[in-house]
Design an enzyme around this catalytic site. Structure first.
Site, PDB file in Angstrom:
ATOM      1  N   SER A 120     -11.589  -5.139 -24.016  1.00 34.76           N
ATOM      2  CA  SER A 120     -12.808  -5.793 -24.471  1.00 34.76           C
ATOM      3  C   SER A 120     -13.546  -5.019 -25.546  1.00 34.76           C
ATOM      4  O   SER A 120     -14.340  -5.594 -26.294  1.00 34.76           O
ATOM      5  CB  SER A 120     -13.759  -6.019 -23.296  1.00 34.76           C
ATOM      6  OG  SER A 120     -14.176  -4.790 -22.760  1.00 34.76           O
ATOM      7  N   ASP A 140     -24.852  -2.921 -22.728  1.00 35.25           N
ATOM      8  CA  ASP A 140     -24.868  -3.625 -21.453  1.00 35.25           C
ATOM      9  C   ASP A 140     -24.358  -2.670 -20.370  1.00 35.25           C
ATOM     10  O   ASP A 140     -24.441  -1.459 -20.525  1.00 35.25           O
ATOM     11  CB  ASP A 140     -24.056  -4.927 -21.522  1.00 35.25           C
ATOM     12  CG  ASP A 140     -22.591  -4.709 -21.881  1.00 35.25           C
ATOM     13  OD1 ASP A 140     -22.140  -3.543 -21.883  1.00 35.25           O
ATOM     14  OD2 ASP A 140     -21.886  -5.703 -22.150  1.00 35.25           O
ATOM     15  N   HIS A 179     -20.709  -1.438 -22.383  1.00 34.54           N
ATOM     16  CA  HIS A 179     -20.440  -1.208 -23.802  1.00 34.54           C
ATOM     17  C   HIS A 179     -21.526  -0.398 -24.499  1.00 34.54           C
ATOM     18  O   HIS A 179     -22.700  -0.531 -24.189  1.00 34.54           O
ATOM     19  CB  HIS A 179     -20.345  -2.547 -24.542  1.00 34.54           C
ATOM     20  CG  HIS A 179     -19.293  -3.457 -24.018  1.00 34.54           C
ATOM     21  ND1 HIS A 179     -19.514  -4.379 -23.037  1.00 34.54           N
ATOM     22  CD2 HIS A 179     -17.994  -3.577 -24.360  1.00 34.54           C
ATOM     23  CE1 HIS A 179     -18.401  -5.041 -22.779  1.00 34.54           C
ATOM     24  NE2 HIS A 179     -17.469  -4.562 -23.561  1.00 34.54           N
TER      25      HIS A 179
END
Length: 359
Positions: free
Chosen positions: A40, A323, A326
């Site tokens: 991701s 978040d 990340h």
């Protein structure tokens, strides 16, 4: 929602490498093409069309990115490309000459990693997708393998895997059995054996300039801090110590590749050390919050990651984490610059990315 987006982990440079617009005044790319593999941290839209929780194609993701919420997992350019490298899901034909992004949120080195979040493309599948790309490029070069190999040898290949193999496999004991099957050292060894085969296949397909990144400090991200009750350490050092075993082996693998593979130029990025430096010297870099996400819910804003249309913090530049998992755009910029041009071999070994591009 408790397990929403728990696949993501800090591997700072990967995001910023995929946003390849030049910071400098250079008009031409420093390399002809850029191919990206990972999870991701570099997935910029490949997961948008599949059944998975591992997606970020909603606001406030993309709040600081000109194209908005495209599917990249951060709020946000070095190699000089005029546009961003597109996801493999949306690029074919001559556009592949500039590169493609094969990364997939929740992906790992092991095929089963990330299955708790739904569909995704593990590294084995990403390598298969690049093999299809190589066939398509071979047609564009009219079947001339020497010309194709010469072209690919100038490109940069980036691979950032391993984070989810710990976050969404080894340390997720209610879903996976690997923790009971392997000691931390045995698990790192098993991962490296699989990764060696995958990276070797990329080499066989034409990759020569290859950047691989170690796993970051998973034990220090907001998601883990929200679940950690240790008294003698700010971070979960059990997780961090397991990661160090993998990173140490990966660096040795890079050294071995450079010795035994003709023409290979592998670079190891130590994201563990780089992110540790970012926290230790947070004030120097202008950060005020090192243990909470700018957007999230619960303790450390890490119990549930950033929700659709949630209002993030007012000043994202003061936060290391965007978040639960990340880094923010500001953190990515600092760390990417370090790996791109740092003269210290602590962060990029044996050379930095700028030097690699010039070879």
């Amino acid at each position: 929602m408790g397990k929403f987006f728990e696949f993501v982990i800090l591997a700072f440079l990967s995001f910023f490498l995929l946003t390849t617009k030049a910071w400098s005044q250079q008009q031409e790319p420093q390399v002809p093409c850029f191919f990206i593999f990972g999870d991701s941290l570099v997935d910029n839209g490949n997961n948008n069309g599949i059944l998975t929780l591992a997606r970020a194609n909603y606001m406030p993701y993309g709040i600081d990115f000109p194209q908005g919420a495209t599917g990249r997992f951060t709020n946000a350019q070095l190699l000089g490309f005029p546009n961003y490298i597109p996801p493999y899901a949306r690029v074919r034909g001559r556009a592949l000459l500039r590169g493609a992004n094969y990364a997939s949120g929740a992906a790992g080195i092991r095929d089963e990693t990330g299955n708790n979040l739904g569909d995704h493309m593990p590294m084995n599948q990403q390598v298969e997708n690049f093999a299809r790309t190589a066939e398509e490029l071979r047609r564009l070069f009219r079947g001339n393998n020497n010309t194709l190999n010469g072209y690919l040898s100038k490109c940069i290949f980036y691979s950032g895997l391993g984070s989810n193999d710990y976050l969404n496999n080894y340390f997720m004991t209610d879903y996976y059995s690997t923790h009971s099957q392997y000691t931390p050292q045995a698990y790192a060894t098993a991962l490296l054996q699989d990764y060696c085969k995958q990276l070797s296949e990329l080499y066989n397909l034409g990759a020569r300039k290859v950047v691989v990144t170690g796993v970051g400090q998973i034990g220090c991200i907001p998601y883990e801090l929200a679940r950690y009750d240790g008294n003698d350490s700010r971070c979960n050092e059990e997780i961090n110590n397991a990661i160090l075993l993998f990173n140490s082996g990966l660096k040795k693998l890079v050294v071995r590749f450079n010795k035994v593979l003709p023409g290979a130029k592998f670079v190891f990025l130590d994201s563990f050390e780089s992110t540790k430096d970012l926290v230790v010297n947070a004030k120097t870099y202008g950060f005020e919050v090192v243990d909470k996400g700018c957007c999230g819910v619960g303790r450390n804003n890490g119990q549930i990651t950033c929700l659709p249309l949630q209002q993030p913090c007012d000043d994202r530049s003061k936060y290391i984490f965007w978040d639960a998992f990340h880094p923010t755009e500001v953190a990515n910029i600092i760390l990417a610059k370090k790996s791109y041009s740092s003269i210290s071999k602590t962060f990029a070994y044996p050379i930095n990315i700028q030097q690699l591009a010039r070879l």
